[in-house]
Design an enzyme around this catalytic site. Structure first.
Site, PDB file in Angstrom:
ATOM      1  N   SER A  23     100.794  14.183   9.123  1.00  0.00           N
ATOM      2  CA  SER A  23      99.437  14.279   9.675  1.00  0.00           C
ATOM      3  C   SER A  23      99.478  14.114  11.192  1.00  0.00           C
ATOM      4  O   SER A  23      98.449  13.912  11.827  1.00  0.00           O
ATOM      5  CB  SER A  23      98.523  13.212   9.058  1.00  0.00           C
ATOM      6  OG  SER A  23      99.018  11.917   9.341  1.00  0.00           O
ATOM      7  N   ASN A 106      98.427   1.491   5.534  1.00  0.00           N
ATOM      8  CA  ASN A 106      97.188   1.667   4.763  1.00  0.00           C
ATOM      9  C   ASN A 106      95.980   0.988   5.423  1.00  0.00           C
ATOM     10  O   ASN A 106      94.914   1.584   5.550  1.00  0.00           O
ATOM     11  CB  ASN A 106      97.383   1.146   3.342  1.00  0.00           C
ATOM     12  CG  ASN A 106      98.462   1.907   2.595  1.00  0.00           C
ATOM     13  OD1 ASN A 106      98.948   2.917   3.100  1.00  0.00           O
ATOM     14  ND2 ASN A 106      98.858   1.430   1.428  1.00  0.00           N
ATOM     15  N   THR A 151      52.421  28.411   5.345  1.00  0.00           N
ATOM     16  CA  THR A 151      53.102  27.988   4.120  1.00  0.00           C
ATOM     17  C   THR A 151      53.585  29.282   3.474  1.00  0.00           C
ATOM     18  O   THR A 151      52.906  30.315   3.587  1.00  0.00           O
ATOM     19  CB  THR A 151      52.172  27.233   3.139  1.00  0.00           C
ATOM     20  OG1 THR A 151      51.087  28.089   2.782  1.00  0.00           O
ATOM     21  CG2 THR A 151      51.604  25.958   3.769  1.00  0.00           C
ATOM     22  N   HIS A 152      54.721  29.237   2.842  1.00  0.00           N
ATOM     23  CA  HIS A 152      55.334  30.462   2.275  1.00  0.00           C
ATOM     24  C   HIS A 152      55.502  31.534   3.342  1.00  0.00           C
ATOM     25  O   HIS A 152      55.489  32.724   3.025  1.00  0.00           O
ATOM     26  CB  HIS A 152      54.497  31.020   1.113  1.00  0.00           C
ATOM     27  CG  HIS A 152      54.090  29.986   0.125  1.00  0.00           C
ATOM     28  ND1 HIS A 152      54.867  29.603  -0.937  1.00  0.00           N
ATOM     29  CD2 HIS A 152      52.974  29.199   0.072  1.00  0.00           C
ATOM     30  CE1 HIS A 152      54.251  28.647  -1.614  1.00  0.00           C
ATOM     31  NE2 HIS A 152      53.104  28.382  -1.017  1.00  0.00           N
ATOM     32  N   SER A 271      73.327  42.224  23.167  1.00  0.00           N
ATOM     33  CA  SER A 271      74.093  43.100  22.301  1.00  0.00           C
ATOM     34  C   SER A 271      75.062  43.909  23.144  1.00  0.00           C
ATOM     35  O   SER A 271      74.774  44.229  24.299  1.00  0.00           O
ATOM     36  CB  SER A 271      73.132  44.027  21.556  1.00  0.00           C
ATOM     37  OG  SER A 271      73.796  45.209  21.152  1.00  0.00           O
ATOM     38  N   LYS A 277      68.395  44.034  24.164  1.00  0.00           N
ATOM     39  CA  LYS A 277      68.356  42.923  23.209  1.00  0.00           C
ATOM     40  C   LYS A 277      68.505  41.552  23.853  1.00  0.00           C
ATOM     41  O   LYS A 277      69.320  41.348  24.746  1.00  0.00           O
ATOM     42  CB  LYS A 277      69.493  43.096  22.197  1.00  0.00           C
ATOM     43  CG  LYS A 277      69.278  44.257  21.251  1.00  0.00           C
ATOM     44  CD  LYS A 277      68.292  43.922  20.168  1.00  0.00           C
ATOM     45  CE  LYS A 277      69.010  43.280  18.982  1.00  0.00           C
ATOM     46  NZ  LYS A 277      68.030  42.777  18.009  1.00  0.00           N
ATOM     47  N   ASN A 279      68.937  37.999  21.894  1.00  0.00           N
ATOM     48  CA  ASN A 279      69.035  37.443  20.541  1.00  0.00           C
ATOM     49  C   ASN A 279      69.177  35.919  20.572  1.00  0.00           C
ATOM     50  O   ASN A 279      69.859  35.379  21.437  1.00  0.00           O
ATOM     51  CB  ASN A 279      70.262  38.034  19.818  1.00  0.00           C
ATOM     52  CG  ASN A 279      70.159  39.540  19.662  1.00  0.00           C
ATOM     53  OD1 ASN A 279      69.068  40.074  19.457  1.00  0.00           O
ATOM     54  ND2 ASN A 279      71.291  40.218  19.776  1.00  0.00           N
ATOM     55  N   GLU A 284      71.005  30.527  15.738  1.00  0.00           N
ATOM     56  CA  GLU A 284      71.586  30.991  14.477  1.00  0.00           C
ATOM     57  C   GLU A 284      72.870  30.225  14.175  1.00  0.00           C
ATOM     58  O   GLU A 284      73.136  29.846  13.021  1.00  0.00           O
ATOM     59  CB  GLU A 284      71.842  32.500  14.544  1.00  0.00           C
ATOM     60  CG  GLU A 284      70.535  33.272  14.598  1.00  0.00           C
ATOM     61  CD  GLU A 284      70.692  34.745  14.974  1.00  0.00           C
ATOM     62  OE1 GLU A 284      69.691  35.468  14.861  1.00  0.00           O
ATOM     63  OE2 GLU A 284      71.785  35.167  15.380  1.00  0.00           O
ATOM     64  N   TYR A 311      95.897   2.814  -2.180  1.00  0.00           N
ATOM     65  CA  TYR A 311      96.085   3.937  -1.258  1.00  0.00           C
ATOM     66  C   TYR A 311      96.741   5.084  -2.010  1.00  0.00           C
ATOM     67  O   TYR A 311      97.686   4.891  -2.777  1.00  0.00           O
ATOM     68  CB  TYR A 311      96.966   3.546  -0.054  1.00  0.00           C
ATOM     69  CG  TYR A 311      97.123   4.728   0.888  1.00  0.00           C
ATOM     70  CD1 TYR A 311      96.162   5.000   1.860  1.00  0.00           C
ATOM     71  CD2 TYR A 311      98.184   5.618   0.747  1.00  0.00           C
ATOM     72  CE1 TYR A 311      96.268   6.121   2.673  1.00  0.00           C
ATOM     73  CE2 TYR A 311      98.299   6.737   1.560  1.00  0.00           C
ATOM     74  CZ  TYR A 311      97.335   6.981   2.519  1.00  0.00           C
ATOM     75  OH  TYR A 311      97.431   8.089   3.317  1.00  0.00           O
ATOM     76  N   GLN A 316      94.684  11.154   3.208  1.00  0.00           N
ATOM     77  CA  GLN A 316      95.031  11.802   4.475  1.00  0.00           C
ATOM     78  C   GLN A 316      94.261  13.110   4.662  1.00  0.00           C
ATOM     79  O   GLN A 316      93.953  13.497   5.785  1.00  0.00           O
ATOM     80  CB  GLN A 316      96.545  12.058   4.498  1.00  0.00           C
ATOM     81  CG  GLN A 316      97.050  12.758   5.731  1.00  0.00           C
ATOM     82  CD  GLN A 316      98.578  12.701   5.804  1.00  0.00           C
ATOM     83  OE1 GLN A 316      99.163  11.628   5.934  1.00  0.00           O
ATOM     84  NE2 GLN A 316      99.225  13.850   5.680  1.00  0.00           N
TER      85      GLN A 316
HETATM   86  N1  ARG Z   1      98.840   9.392   7.505  1.00  0.00           N
HETATM   87  C1  ARG Z   1      98.290   8.549   6.483  1.00  0.00           C
HETATM   88  C2  ARG Z   1      96.795   8.859   6.323  1.00  0.00           C
HETATM   89  O1  ARG Z   1      96.255   9.504   7.130  1.00  0.00           O
HETATM   90  C3  ARG Z   1      98.482   7.133   6.878  1.00  0.00           C
HETATM   91  C4  ARG Z   1      98.775   6.169   5.778  1.00  0.00           C
HETATM   92  C5  ARG Z   1     100.001   6.486   5.096  1.00  0.00           C
HETATM   93  N2  ARG Z   1     100.296   5.446   4.178  1.00  0.00           N
HETATM   94  C6  ARG Z   1     101.199   5.624   3.202  1.00  0.00           C
HETATM   95  N3  ARG Z   1     101.420   4.659   2.437  1.00  0.00           N
HETATM   96  N4  ARG Z   1     101.787   6.780   3.002  1.00  0.00           N
HETATM   97  O2  ARG Z   1      96.215   8.442   5.359  1.00  0.00           O
END
Ligand code: ARG
Length: 485
Positions: A23, A106, A151-152, A271, A277, A279, A284, A311, A316
């Site tokens: 991550s 964790n 309304t509507h 456009s 145009k 817009n 949107e 955990y 993640q």
């Molecule tokens: N990268 C992990 C997350 O975002 C961090 C915790 C990882 N903990 C583990 N026991 N693998 O959740």
């Protein structure tokens, strides 16, 4: 390298799944958060005598270097927590491995997410407050500007631009309240829970919570690392906010189409082929952002559903849903605020449209009902006159009179003066007469504005106080760190 790193680094390096496990790049979002969490933890470890002051100083100095080198300079690692720890161990030597005493990734990651999300929720709130402010300013300015009410999507009753805009400000006030409510529960520290089962070390969880500006701790250690309902409720609040904003955007798109409002050029687009145009693209896109928020909410609900304690790595993949939602919604609210603040309301077109479609019919029925005719019979009388009149226009007095003869058996004047009937047919009089609490009459709108402005001022101080508390905690943490470095 600590023993843990050797194990993580060699035996469980990930092999072909390395990128899938990591991550690290998504964690850039919590790079600063992790440094703060590391600092608070190390200061606490030193204060509790778990790590000696000299080692704490070396670790804290290494963290300063990691910070100035930036996220991109981190060594490889499964995530930002592992990579920062590796960088610290590289700088300090094996003693640097003491940083991870009495904690786990964790509790660390849960703390980092909450730490960062607080800031993001405050940004979303600030954008919401700015949009409310813009709506109130324009509502005040246009408290007497006649407008058609629908309304509507069919012409219904005349109202004012002020009353209409205020209706959205009220909804946004509730959206802000939901975000603030979520903020309170985000602002609790899981740190010190370790993997899920606490630690034999004499940690001071209140102290790290305090150093990180949290209002308190998530008490149960297993709950602390498992819980992501704080993400759910934050994103749910954002989704509700985005839904309100999508309504504002939709109404303004329709009103631009009808010539009631013109967006400032900065909030419009043109456009590539049709030179004439203009817009309402920004609105949107703001309208579409509800899709991002709702996607985040359903992504979270689906990811979190059925997860066992404590955990699980699924978590993640939960976190980015929250970042995506908060970014998209904050941008949309920001842009909606700018569009509202700078739009021009076309009073002439609005006044013309306010009387279209016999929009004063209810007022005429109300008038008869206030002069002795049962409301249902009054409704029938006015409906009969409307049926005999040209579509889209109010009936002539004569048509109403004829309907009264038909349905009530008496001319209109047997019940009410002609003058009063003529007044009821006038959109401005119609609005002015609807002065019940919360109604569109300018006096009633003035009262609603006063309440709304007071609530906005309160919310502004609440959000500013939360920002200040975070900044003060940050300063305090830095001065603690300075004592060791
Ligand atoms: N990268 C992990 C997350 O975002 C961090 C915790 C990882 N903990 C583990 N026991 N693998 O959740």
């Amino acid at each position: 390298m600590s023993e843990e790193d050797v194990v993580r680094g060699e035996r469980f390096a990930g092999g072909p799944a390395r990128g899938f496990l990591s991550s690290l790049s998504a964690d850039e979002r919590i790079f600063a958060a992790d440094l703060a969490v590391d600092r608070a933890h190390v200061v606490m470890l030193a204060e509790q005598g778990i790590v000696d002051e000299e080692t704490a100083g070396e670790i804290l100095a290494a963290l300063d270097t990691v910070e100035s080198d930036g996220h991109d300079a981190l060594p490889d690692g499964e995530d930002v927590h592992a990579a920062i720890e590796t960088a610290v161990v590289e700088a300090v030597g094996p003693e640097g491995g003491r940083m991870h005493t009495a904690r786990s990734r964790n509790d660390e990651v849960a703390t980092c997410i909450r730490y960062r999300l607080r800031e993001d929720l405050l940004s979303a709130l600030e954008a919401t407050l700015a949009l409310r402010e813009a709506l109130l300013a324009r509502a005040d300015e246009h408290a007497e500007t006649l407008a058609p009410g629908y309304t509507h999507l069919q012409p219904a009753q005349p109202t004012t631009v002020g009353h209409f805009l205020l209706s959205y400000e009220r909804a946004l006030a509730r959206d802000a309240a939901r975000l603030l409510d979520a903020y309170g529960r985000v602002n609790e520290s899981p740190l010190g829970a370790a993997a899920f089962a606490g630690t034999p070390f004499d940690v001071d969880r209140e102290r790290t919570a305090d150093l990180l500006g949290f209002d308190g701790t998530v008490d149960n250690a297993t709950d602390a690392v498992s819980a992501r309902d704080f993400l759910l409720e934050s994103v749910a609040a954002l989704a509700a906010l985005a839904t309100t904003v999508s309504g504002i955007a939709e109404d303004l798109v329709v009103y631009s189409n009808r010539g009631f409002v013109e967006l400032d050029d900065d909030y419009a687009s043109t456009s590539s082929i049709m030179p004439q145009k203009k817009n309402p693209d920004t609105l949107e896109l703001a309208r579409a952002t509800a899709g991002d928020a709702h996607a985040g909410l359903s992504g979270l609900l689906t990811t979190l559903k059925g997860l066992p304690r404590a955990y699980n790595r699924d978590l993640q993949r939960a976190t980015p849903h929250a970042w995506d939602a908060v970014d998209a919604v904050t941008d949309a609210v920001d842009v909606a605020g700018g569009a509202v603040a700078t739009a021009t309301w076309n009073e002439g077109a609005l006044a013309d449209a306010a009387s279209e479609g016999f929009s004063t019919a209810t007022g005429v029925a109300d008038l008869l009902a206030s002069h002795g005719v049962p409301f249902r019979t009054a409704h029938e009388t006015v409906a009969a006159a409307a049926a005999e009149s040209e579509a889209d226009a109010a009936p002539e007095y004569a048509a109403l009179d004829a309907a009264a003869e038909d349905v009530l058996g008496d001319p209109l004047e047997a019940y009410v003066d002609r003058e009063a009937v003529e007044a009821a047919l006038d959109p401005a009089e119609s609005v002015a007469g609807r002065d019940s609490p919360g109604g569109p009459a300018p006096d009633a709108v003035a009262e609603q504005l006063a309440t709304a402005e007071a609530e906005l001022t309160d919310d502004e101080s609440t959000v500013a106080a939360a920002r200040d508390a975070l900044a003060a905690a940050d300063d305090a943490l830095h001065s603690e760190v300075t004592d060791y470095v």
